[in-house]
Design a protein around this motif. Structure first.
Motif, mmCIF file in Angstrom:
data_model
loop_
_atom_site.group_PDB
_atom_site.id
_atom_site.type_symbol
_atom_site.label_atom_id
_atom_site.label_comp_id
_atom_site.label_asym_id
_atom_site.label_seq_id
_atom_site.Cartn_x
_atom_site.Cartn_y
_atom_site.Cartn_z
ATOM 1 N N ASP A 123 42.148 37.237 48.539
ATOM 2 C CA ASP A 123 42.981 37.953 47.570
ATOM 3 C C ASP A 123 43.759 39.012 48.332
ATOM 4 O OD1 ASP A 123 44.000 39.833 45.733
ATOM 5 O OD2 ASP A 123 42.491 39.313 44.244
ATOM 6 N N LEU A 126 43.581 42.633 46.891
ATOM 7 C CA LEU A 126 42.293 43.284 47.095
ATOM 8 C C LEU A 126 42.097 43.629 48.563
ATOM 9 C CD1 LEU A 126 39.517 44.216 46.175
ATOM 10 C CD2 LEU A 126 38.746 41.825 46.265
ATOM 11 N N ARG A 127 42.474 42.710 49.439
ATOM 12 C CA ARG A 127 42.358 42.976 50.880
ATOM 13 C C ARG A 127 43.177 44.210 51.261
ATOM 14 N NH1 ARG A 127 42.147 39.601 55.590
ATOM 15 N NH2 ARG A 127 40.871 38.218 54.315
ATOM 16 N N GLU A 129 44.055 46.739 49.347
ATOM 17 C CA GLU A 129 43.391 47.941 48.813
ATOM 18 C C GLU A 129 42.276 48.396 49.743
ATOM 19 O OE1 GLU A 129 41.959 47.396 44.859
ATOM 20 O OE2 GLU A 129 43.891 46.707 44.074
ATOM 21 N N GLU A 168 35.735 41.982 50.242
ATOM 22 C CA GLU A 168 36.726 41.169 49.535
ATOM 23 C C GLU A 168 36.044 39.962 48.878
ATOM 24 O OE1 GLU A 168 40.778 38.567 50.504
ATOM 25 O OE2 GLU A 168 39.369 39.085 52.103
ATOM 26 N N GLY A 171 34.027 41.034 45.904
ATOM 27 C CA GLY A 171 34.916 41.363 44.796
ATOM 28 C C GLY A 171 35.486 40.134 44.110
ATOM 29 N N LEU A 172 35.709 39.075 44.885
ATOM 30 C CA LEU A 172 36.278 37.845 44.348
ATOM 31 C C LEU A 172 35.246 36.986 43.628
ATOM 32 C CD1 LEU A 172 38.659 36.500 47.145
ATOM 33 C CD2 LEU A 172 39.275 36.904 44.774
#
Length: 305
Positions: A123, A126-127, A129, A168, A171-172
């Motif tokens: 993502d 997200l990466r 961030e 990451e 989170g995914l």
């Protein structure tokens, strides 16, 4: 190959850098009617020839080689992409009645080629961030968060890039990154041959090899690739020798110091490779200096078919 003639086992030649894997791969291919598939992550890069000790056309002795020179230096190597490309190459080689010989010292890439191994997605948002947080606050808060959700990975991963990747993935998927680690289970039948080295002799060989790379024009190769965007490539710019000689280009390091730093880093890398491969009980180890190395490797393949 037809269903009545199942594909033969994939052959893999593994071991530390500088141990002679490329030569054995070629000689096995000549002996068995095979083709080589590269599993060295840095040899994917076009133009990264001297610093990766990429096998030359002459040294290939007419043996077809796959997955060499597939990426520009600005592109990021992906083990998930490699898995798909390598397995497609294996199928292609086998479909033509040839033996597929995977050659490389990048441990995870070899496992991706041979083993049942699932790769979670990515993502980019997200990466980014997580990378922004790392730039602003450093690694400590990211590591603390990883310890809460995935203590196994937190204990095992040291550098920021891997910590960010583990967060990451969590989170995914809401799964710990460690749950995606490979088991020792072949995706399809395989035979692994490892080159067993004398560590002191390998240390000397690696030092001499780096000096030969410098004499062969490593600094000029790095300068040429820098013009193509080398320092902006996340994978290529960190490669052994290339990272050091970018600093030479910037005037931050002398050539002699860059060579010595590269030698130290290469020896450390070889130790890590040996630790990785020695942990796999499926590998058949052969003496790298044995004059009968090729015939013994052929015998190992025959015994496991």
């Amino acid at each position: 190959m037809s269903n009545s003639h199942p594909a033969p086992p994939v052959i893999a030649v593994v071991g530390p850098t500088g141990s002679g894997k490329s030569d054995l791969g070629v000689n096995l291919a000549l002996a068995l009617g095979g083709e080589v598939i590269n599993a060295d992550a840095l040899q994917f890069y076009r133009g990264m020839d001297i610093g990766t000790a990429k096998i030359s056309l002459e040294e290939r002795k007419g043996v077809p080689h796959h997955l060499l020179d597939t990426l520009d230096v600005t592109q990021e190597a992906s083990v998930a992409d490699f898995q798909a490309e390598c397995r497609a190459a294996i199928e292609d080689v086998h479909s033509r009645g040839k033996r597929a010989i995977v050659v490389g010292g990048s441990g995870l890439y070899v496992r991706a080629a041979l083993d049942v191994l699932e790769f979670p997605g990515t993502d980019p948002g997200l990466r980014q961030e997580l990378e922004d947080e790392y730039e602003a606050k450093g690694l400590a808060p990211l590591r603390a968060r990883l310890e809460l959700v995935d203590p196994v990975s937190a204990a095992r991963l040291g550098d920021a890039r891997r910590v960010i990747r583990a967060l990451e993935v969590h989170g995914l998927t809401s799964r710990p990154f460690s749950s995606f680690m490979p088991q020792r289970e072949y995706h399809q039948p395989a035979v692994q041959i490892g080159l067993s080295v004398d560590r002191e002799e390998l240390r000397e060989r690696l030092g001499q090899r780096v000096h030969r790379m410098v004499e062969a024009g490593l600094a000029e190769e790095v300068q040429r690739l820098d013009a193509q965007g080398l320092r902006h490539g996340k994978t290529a710019s960190r490669a052994l020798g290339y990272a050091q000689f970018l600093r030479v280009l910037d005037g931050d390091m002398e050539v002699s110091a860059a060579a010595e730093e590269t030698i130290v880093a290469t020896r450390q890398f070889a130790r890590r490779q040996l630790t990785w491969f020695r942990a796999d009980p499926r590998i058949s180890w052969l003496d790298w200096k044995d004059p009968d190395l090729v015939s013994k490797a052929v015998a190992v393949v025959g015994a496991q078919e």
